[in-house]
Enzyme design. Structure first.
Site, mmCIF file in Angstrom:
data_model
loop_
_atom_site.group_PDB
_atom_site.id
_atom_site.type_symbol
_atom_site.label_atom_id
_atom_site.label_comp_id
_atom_site.label_asym_id
_atom_site.label_seq_id
_atom_site.Cartn_x
_atom_site.Cartn_y
_atom_site.Cartn_z
ATOM 1 N N HIS A 49 -0.506 -13.731 -6.208
ATOM 2 C CA HIS A 49 0.826 -14.192 -5.807
ATOM 3 C C HIS A 49 0.714 -15.023 -4.529
ATOM 4 C CE1 HIS A 49 0.435 -10.257 -3.630
ATOM 5 N NE2 HIS A 49 0.786 -11.062 -2.633
HETATM 6 C C1 T46 Z 1 -0.050 -9.360 -0.082
HETATM 7 C C2 T46 Z 1 -1.335 -8.676 -0.391
HETATM 8 C C3 T46 Z 1 -2.415 -8.980 0.617
HETATM 9 C C4 T46 Z 1 6.312 -1.994 -1.634
HETATM 10 O O1 T46 Z 1 7.203 -1.291 -2.164
HETATM 11 N N1 T46 Z 1 6.332 -2.204 -0.278
HETATM 12 C C5 T46 Z 1 5.407 -2.960 0.357
HETATM 13 O O2 T46 Z 1 5.470 -3.131 1.588
HETATM 14 C C6 T46 Z 1 4.356 -3.572 -0.436
HETATM 15 C C7 T46 Z 1 3.290 -4.434 0.225
HETATM 16 C C8 T46 Z 1 4.341 -3.351 -1.788
HETATM 17 N N2 T46 Z 1 5.307 -2.569 -2.359
HETATM 18 C C9 T46 Z 1 5.237 -2.293 -3.807
HETATM 19 C C10 T46 Z 1 5.394 -3.492 -4.723
HETATM 20 C C11 T46 Z 1 4.583 -3.083 -5.933
HETATM 21 O O3 T46 Z 1 5.382 -2.298 -6.801
HETATM 22 O O4 T46 Z 1 3.946 -1.761 -4.088
HETATM 23 C C12 T46 Z 1 3.492 -2.194 -5.354
HETATM 24 C C13 T46 Z 1 2.144 -2.891 -5.234
HETATM 25 O O5 T46 Z 1 2.342 -4.154 -4.567
HETATM 26 P P1 T46 Z 1 1.555 -5.471 -4.995
HETATM 27 O O6 T46 Z 1 1.242 -5.428 -6.435
HETATM 28 O O7 T46 Z 1 2.324 -6.640 -4.478
HETATM 29 O O8 T46 Z 1 0.201 -5.274 -4.156
HETATM 30 P P2 T46 Z 1 -0.971 -6.316 -3.919
HETATM 31 O O9 T46 Z 1 -2.115 -5.532 -3.393
HETATM 32 O O10 T46 Z 1 -1.201 -7.175 -5.106
HETATM 33 O O11 T46 Z 1 -0.402 -7.293 -2.756
HETATM 34 C C14 T46 Z 1 -0.190 -6.793 -1.435
HETATM 35 C C15 T46 Z 1 1.159 -7.286 -0.887
HETATM 36 O O12 T46 Z 1 2.204 -6.942 -1.811
HETATM 37 C C16 T46 Z 1 1.197 -8.781 -0.661
HETATM 38 O O13 T46 Z 1 2.320 -9.097 0.149
HETATM 39 O O14 T46 Z 1 -0.028 -10.451 0.478
HETATM 40 O O15 T46 Z 1 -1.225 -7.255 -0.563
#
Ligand code: T46
Length: 135
Positions: A49
């Protein structure tokens, strides 16, 4: 692509190391949220993303991982393996995190609260967004 890293100060003696960072001094934005990623499954790739407005500093406080950055023109991979070095991400950059060591803890300081509307999770939408943004 301009990759910006931040070196945090460290105090070391016979008893160990202590590194520190100060909001709005070492981190060039007001920190509104901190999160961390750990226990990553072997071979897993995360991210896929970009963000519209969010600024972040990423650092591996334990172990290592790699971050693929793509600004729509070029791709670069950065390895995070030093708990005193942060990677500053600002602007709309596609990111993927991979090659996590088993003991990796990726700590992230963010400029805003979690907001799913700030994410662009489709690569073609990302390319369209940066083309429109740069007009
Ligand atoms: C990024 C990279 C480096 C939340 O509810 N609160 C939060 O603060 C975050 C970060 C995530 N979430 C939820 C959203 C999803 O349901 O946790 C789940 C996993 O998040 P995501 O799939 O976006 O995780 P990554 O590791 O792909 O990405 C994360 C950050 O979301 C993003 O901002 O830049 O780490």
């Amino acid at each position: 692509m301009d990759i910006r890293t931040i070196n945090f100060q460290k105090r070391q003696n016979d008893t160990g190391c202590l590194a520190f960072l100060e909001a709005q001094r070492d981190i060039p934005f007001e920190i509104k949220r901190v999160y961390y990623i750990f226990n990553v499954a072997p071979g897993a790739r995360r991210g896929f993303h970009a963000h519209k407005k969010l600024k972040q500093v990423l650092l591996c406080i334990n172990g290592s991982c790699k971050i693929l950055l793509d600004d729509g023109k070029e791709k670069k991979t950065v390895e995070l393996n030093d708990p005193t070095q942060g990677l500053l991400l600002e602007g709309t950059v596609w990111r993927e995190m991979f090659d996590f060591s088993a003991d990796a803890v990726l700590l992230v300081f963010a400029s805003d609260y979690y907001d799913e509307n700030d994410y662009i999770r489709n690569y073609n939408d990302f390319l369209k967004y940066i083309r429109e943004d740069n007009k």
